[in-house]
Design a protein around this motif. Structure first.
Motif, PDB file in Angstrom:
ATOM      1  N   ARG A  34     -35.760  50.254 -82.662  1.00 15.65           N
ATOM      2  CA  ARG A  34     -35.261  50.105 -81.068  1.00 15.65           C
ATOM      3  C   ARG A  34     -36.040  48.959 -80.248  1.00 15.65           C
ATOM      4  O   ARG A  34     -35.590  48.097 -79.665  1.00 15.65           O
ATOM      5  CB  ARG A  34     -35.095  51.235 -80.581  1.00 15.65           C
ATOM      6  CG  ARG A  34     -34.563  51.179 -79.138  1.00 15.65           C
ATOM      7  CD  ARG A  34     -34.209  52.551 -78.426  1.00 15.65           C
ATOM      8  NE  ARG A  34     -33.597  52.565 -77.080  1.00 15.65           N
ATOM      9  CZ  ARG A  34     -33.370  53.517 -76.294  1.00 15.65           C
ATOM     10  NH1 ARG A  34     -33.569  54.617 -76.723  1.00 15.65           N
ATOM     11  NH2 ARG A  34     -32.671  53.050 -75.277  1.00 15.65           N
ATOM     12  N   ALA A 190     -30.837  50.431 -86.345  1.00 12.67           N
ATOM     13  CA  ALA A 190     -30.326  48.960 -86.203  1.00 12.67           C
ATOM     14  C   ALA A 190     -29.105  49.036 -85.685  1.00 12.67           C
ATOM     15  O   ALA A 190     -28.452  48.306 -84.739  1.00 12.67           O
ATOM     16  CB  ALA A 190     -30.459  47.997 -87.340  1.00 12.67           C
ATOM     17  N   LEU A 191     -28.194  49.864 -86.315  1.00 12.20           N
ATOM     18  CA  LEU A 191     -26.613  49.948 -85.926  1.00 12.20           C
ATOM     19  C   LEU A 191     -26.636  50.634 -84.550  1.00 12.20           C
ATOM     20  O   LEU A 191     -25.629  50.182 -83.633  1.00 12.20           O
ATOM     21  CB  LEU A 191     -26.110  50.967 -87.068  1.00 12.20           C
ATOM     22  CG  LEU A 191     -25.778  50.559 -88.463  1.00 12.20           C
ATOM     23  CD1 LEU A 191     -25.181  51.462 -89.320  1.00 12.20           C
ATOM     24  CD2 LEU A 191     -24.696  49.085 -88.228  1.00 12.20           C
ATOM     25  N   ALA A 192     -27.620  51.585 -84.115  1.00 15.44           N
ATOM     26  CA  ALA A 192     -27.325  52.321 -82.746  1.00 15.44           C
ATOM     27  C   ALA A 192     -27.664  51.392 -81.886  1.00 15.44           C
ATOM     28  O   ALA A 192     -27.023  51.528 -80.669  1.00 15.44           O
ATOM     29  CB  ALA A 192     -28.032  53.631 -82.927  1.00 15.44           C
ATOM     30  N   TYR A 193     -28.867  50.651 -81.943  1.00 19.30           N
ATOM     31  CA  TYR A 193     -29.514  49.974 -80.717  1.00 19.30           C
ATOM     32  C   TYR A 193     -29.127  48.318 -81.026  1.00 19.30           C
ATOM     33  O   TYR A 193     -29.600  47.734 -80.044  1.00 19.30           O
ATOM     34  CB  TYR A 193     -31.131  50.467 -80.798  1.00 19.30           C
ATOM     35  CG  TYR A 193     -30.994  51.818 -80.510  1.00 19.30           C
ATOM     36  CD1 TYR A 193     -30.835  52.229 -79.207  1.00 19.30           C
ATOM     37  CD2 TYR A 193     -31.819  52.709 -81.294  1.00 19.30           C
ATOM     38  CE1 TYR A 193     -30.813  53.678 -78.955  1.00 19.30           C
ATOM     39  CE2 TYR A 193     -31.749  53.829 -81.110  1.00 19.30           C
ATOM     40  CZ  TYR A 193     -31.338  54.638 -80.118  1.00 19.30           C
ATOM     41  OH  TYR A 193     -31.361  55.815 -79.385  1.00 19.30           O
ATOM     42  N   GLY A 194     -28.982  47.914 -82.208  1.00 18.88           N
ATOM     43  CA  GLY A 194     -28.966  46.386 -82.462  1.00 18.88           C
ATOM     44  C   GLY A 194     -30.106  45.700 -82.666  1.00 18.88           C
ATOM     45  O   GLY A 194     -31.316  46.165 -82.226  1.00 18.88           O
ATOM     46  N   THR A 195     -30.110  44.749 -83.485  1.00 18.90           N
ATOM     47  CA  THR A 195     -31.410  43.855 -83.499  1.00 18.90           C
ATOM     48  C   THR A 195     -30.958  42.444 -83.224  1.00 18.90           C
ATOM     49  O   THR A 195     -30.041  42.177 -83.011  1.00 18.90           O
ATOM     50  CB  THR A 195     -32.070  44.048 -85.013  1.00 18.90           C
ATOM     51  OG1 THR A 195     -31.084  43.479 -85.934  1.00 18.90           O
ATOM     52  CG2 THR A 195     -32.281  45.641 -85.325  1.00 18.90           C
ATOM     53  N   ARG A 199     -25.807  43.393 -84.673  1.00 21.63           N
ATOM     54  CA  ARG A 199     -25.205  43.922 -83.557  1.00 21.63           C
ATOM     55  C   ARG A 199     -25.007  45.517 -83.465  1.00 21.63           C
ATOM     56  O   ARG A 199     -24.438  45.728 -84.301  1.00 21.63           O
ATOM     57  CB  ARG A 199     -23.937  43.052 -83.000  1.00 21.63           C
ATOM     58  CG  ARG A 199     -24.138  41.762 -82.731  1.00 21.63           C
ATOM     59  CD  ARG A 199     -23.178  41.022 -81.770  1.00 21.63           C
ATOM     60  NE  ARG A 199     -22.189  41.105 -82.951  1.00 21.63           N
ATOM     61  CZ  ARG A 199     -20.849  41.706 -82.391  1.00 21.63           C
ATOM     62  NH1 ARG A 199     -20.764  42.477 -81.537  1.00 21.63           N
ATOM     63  NH2 ARG A 199     -19.910  41.579 -83.461  1.00 21.63           N
ATOM     64  N   LYS A 200     -25.078  46.255 -82.191  1.00 21.62           N
ATOM     65  CA  LYS A 200     -25.143  47.461 -82.043  1.00 21.62           C
ATOM     66  C   LYS A 200     -23.632  47.818 -82.179  1.00 21.62           C
ATOM     67  O   LYS A 200     -22.836  46.968 -81.840  1.00 21.62           O
ATOM     68  CB  LYS A 200     -25.506  48.025 -81.123  1.00 21.62           C
ATOM     69  CG  LYS A 200     -24.574  47.610 -79.553  1.00 21.62           C
ATOM     70  CD  LYS A 200     -25.273  48.267 -78.453  1.00 21.62           C
ATOM     71  CE  LYS A 200     -25.647  49.936 -78.279  1.00 21.62           C
ATOM     72  NZ  LYS A 200     -24.594  50.532 -78.474  1.00 21.62           N
ATOM     73  N   ASP A 202     -20.508  51.088 -82.018  1.00 28.28           N
ATOM     74  CA  ASP A 202     -20.125  52.041 -81.129  1.00 28.28           C
ATOM     75  C   ASP A 202     -19.971  53.755 -81.853  1.00 28.28           C
ATOM     76  O   ASP A 202     -20.322  54.707 -81.290  1.00 28.28           O
ATOM     77  CB  ASP A 202     -18.532  52.119 -80.863  1.00 28.28           C
ATOM     78  CG  ASP A 202     -18.587  50.869 -79.925  1.00 28.28           C
ATOM     79  OD1 ASP A 202     -19.291  50.803 -79.031  1.00 28.28           O
ATOM     80  OD2 ASP A 202     -17.426  49.869 -80.134  1.00 28.28           O
ATOM     81  N   VAL A 219     -29.996  59.429 -82.907  1.00 22.74           N
ATOM     82  CA  VAL A 219     -29.433  58.271 -82.185  1.00 22.74           C
ATOM     83  C   VAL A 219     -27.970  58.877 -81.724  1.00 22.74           C
ATOM     84  O   VAL A 219     -27.539  58.243 -80.896  1.00 22.74           O
ATOM     85  CB  VAL A 219     -29.152  56.931 -83.191  1.00 22.74           C
ATOM     86  CG1 VAL A 219     -30.332  56.480 -83.606  1.00 22.74           C
ATOM     87  CG2 VAL A 219     -27.874  57.462 -84.045  1.00 22.74           C
ATOM     88  N   VAL A 223     -25.000  56.375 -79.697  1.00 25.91           N
ATOM     89  CA  VAL A 223     -23.571  56.170 -80.324  1.00 25.91           C
ATOM     90  C   VAL A 223     -22.968  57.569 -80.692  1.00 25.91           C
ATOM     91  O   VAL A 223     -23.649  58.507 -80.617  1.00 25.91           O
ATOM     92  CB  VAL A 223     -23.711  55.139 -81.804  1.00 25.91           C
ATOM     93  CG1 VAL A 223     -24.418  53.766 -81.304  1.00 25.91           C
ATOM     94  CG2 VAL A 223     -24.893  55.901 -82.486  1.00 25.91           C
TER      95      VAL A 223
END
Length: 429
Positions: A34, A190-195, A199-200, A202, A219, A223
């Motif tokens: 995160r 990475a899916l939950a918060y994005g890098t 990109r994150k 839902d 997480v 999400v």
């Protein structure tokens, strides 16, 4: 498998969702990803998967997906296409429409159903690579109308960066256009918060190992998630008409998943119980995953003898299994009595793998007794609903005092005055 009477059966459902060390490790990974983004994802990929990647190598290219077709059996492609068609056709029937109702006083009430914007799908790719899970996650989301579906799956271990070609072909057949070679808790974070590269989303769906399950729990809230899945389960409800070799084979089809899987026979026939007990031993010795299946059968397998099919149904309802096979004479006559089961397979030819791979219903099903309140993944899992309210002046004048009374009863004067100011204005005009 031990044979017990219904009154003597005790089911241990103390599923261990990770050790303290595993939970702490996942919390650390999620927090680091995160805060640090791609650099943390790449570092954990090198550490846990022993695969060194650059940020540019994270995303799987279309060319790589197409090249995978040359690495799989030709029959696999035709089979996965047939399965995808069946799954899509089944889930198309689940679609729901928005609705609106007009009241005589001019008010309007309704519900708007919209797809989620962006969904992340996790697909295992290590020791357990399941192309069928690609279809079961992606297709319902597509049917729901989700525009962006991003898939993550672990890279190959021991220094390679190649993904299981069967996973790649299944993704291509399902229409996945955004895919990343990253797995474990770092993929979920990475899916939950994005890098910088990913990109994150839902919502995150899909099975994984204990670290994936714990990360999904960690997480949740940032999400949505589908569930935290426990070990696989099967219950077979059978009478004297069932064939022991079919029952044993189906019990083992779940026992081979992992050592914690549960396989239970509920039967009215003591003779069938003994035949299945012997047949399980016979088939176990011929099973490639014998060690895993034997641990499951020895620790979590049972044969329960009941006095009647209806008594057996009540045992089933208490177990609330993920998969239930009903191998009795006239199985349809008992469906109305079955209250708690994730998926119900009727008759001798409806073996559980039919649902796992091909029939069309989703194979992501509630486990660990959660079928008492949860459902298999479906189109609704990828939609959200908004209430629609248009209140007319006539309705407010008729009902305003009641609304004010309820608000003041709860001590919310601001709520009451929001209605009161309108009533005063309308009564003065």
């Amino acid at each position: 498998m031990k044979i017990v009477a219904a009154q003597d059966f005790r089911l241990d459902r103390n599923v261990d969702y990770g050790t303290n060390e595993q939970n702490e490790s996942v919390r650390q990974i999620v927090s680091t990803v995160r805060n640090e983004g791609d650099s943390a994802v790449l570092r954990y990929t090198a550490e846990h998967d022993r695969v060194v990647l650059t940020p540019e190598q994270l995303r799987v290219t279309k060319e790589e997906m197409m090249a995978a077709y040359d690495k799989v059996d030709r029959d696999f492609v035709s089979h996965i296409r047939e399965a995808a068609n069946n799954i899509r056709r089944f889930h198309e029937k689940q679609k729901r429409n928005s609705w609106m109702d007009f009241e005589p006083d001019g008010s309007l009430f309704g519900q708007i159903i919209r797809p989620l914007d962006r969904v992340g799908v996790y697909v295992p790719g290590g020791k357990a690579a399941y192309p069928s899970s690609v279809l079961m996650n992606v297709i319902p989301a597509q049917v729901a109308g989700v525009k962006e579906i991003v898939m993550v799956t672990p890279p190959a271990t021991s220094g390679g960066e190649g993904i299981n070609p069967y996973i790649l072909v299944a993704a291509a057949e399902a229409g996945v256009s955004e895919m990343y070679r990253v797995g474990g808790a770092q993929a979920i974070a990475a899916l939950a918060y994005g890098t910088e590269s990913i990109r994150k989303v839902d919502k995150i769906c899909g099975p994984g190992n204990i670290y994936v399950a714990l990360a999904k729990r960690e997480v949740f809230g940032a999400v949505d998630i589908d569930s935290i899945a426990g070990p696989s389960e099967i219950v077979v409800l059978a009478d004297e008409t069932a064939r022991a070799e079919y029952v044993a084979a189906d019990l083992l089809s779940q026992a081979e998943h992992d050592e914690m899987a549960s396989a239970i026979l509920v039967t009215t026939s003591k003779l069938l119980a003994e035949e299945v007990q012997a047949e399980v031993e016979k088939q176990l010795s011929q099973l490639p995953r014998e060690k895993i299946a034997r641990a499951s059968i020895d620790c979590h397998g049972s044969i329960i003898v009941v006095n009647s099919v209806l008594e057996g149904v009540e045992v089933v309802n208490k177990l609330a299994p993920e998969h239930l096979e009903v191998m009795v004479q006239e199985p349809m006559s008992y469906v109305s009595h079955i209250r708690h089961a994730g998926a119900i397979f009727l008759g001798p030819y409806s073996s559980e793998p039919v649902g796992d791979y091909f029939a069309g219903p989703n194979h992501i099903i509630p486990t660990n007794g959660t079928a008492r309140y949860a459902s298999p993944v479906d189109v609704d899992d990828f939609t959200k609903k908004s209430s629609l309210i248009y209140y007319s002046k006539e309705a407010l004048l008729a009902n305003g005092e009641a609304i004010i009374g309820l608000a003041r009863h709860e001590g919310l004067e601001g709520h009451a005055r929001a209605i009161e100011v309108r009533l005063k204005r309308e009564k003065q005009s």
